[in-house]
Write an enzyme that holds these catalytic residues in place. Structure first.
Site: not given
Length: 111
Positions: A33, A36
């Site tokens: 991600c 993230c």
């Protein structure tokens, strides 16, 4: 992954987060991600600057039990856990300034 953040697992979540004596900001993230990964330096800074909260990190791919228990559906999700209960849920990456403002507002609302 940053060095300041405690990595929490399915096995340690109860002790590290739910039983913590101070509020805990939990970063639910995944290696795949990009938003993230963008948040990790911000959380790392926050962890070093704040002593009123603990900042920890949960890799959802490695710890699906906690992710399911806390109903984490998208990454990154940030939960502020205070006295074992969810005080704030933030979904998606955000600038540090905004994250700090949201945290401060939630912490100020504490009884």
């Amino acid at each position: 992954m940053s060095n300041n953040l405690t990595q929490v697992t399915d096995a340690t979540f109860q002790a590290e987060v739910l039983e913590s004596d101070k509020p805990v900001l939990v970063d639910f993230w995944a290696a795949w991600c990009p938003p993230c990964r963008a948040m990790h330096p911000i959380l790392d800074e926050l962890s070093g600057e704040r002593d009123d909260i603990k900042v920890v990190s949960v890799d959802v791919d490695a710890n699906q039990g906690v992710a399911a228990q806390m109903q984490i559906l998208s990454m990154p999700t940030f939960l502020l856990i205070d006295n074992g209960a969810e005080a704030l849920r933030l979904i998606g990456s955000r600038p540090k300034r905004k994250l700090v403002a949201e945290l401060d507002e939630a912490l100020t609302a504490r009884v």
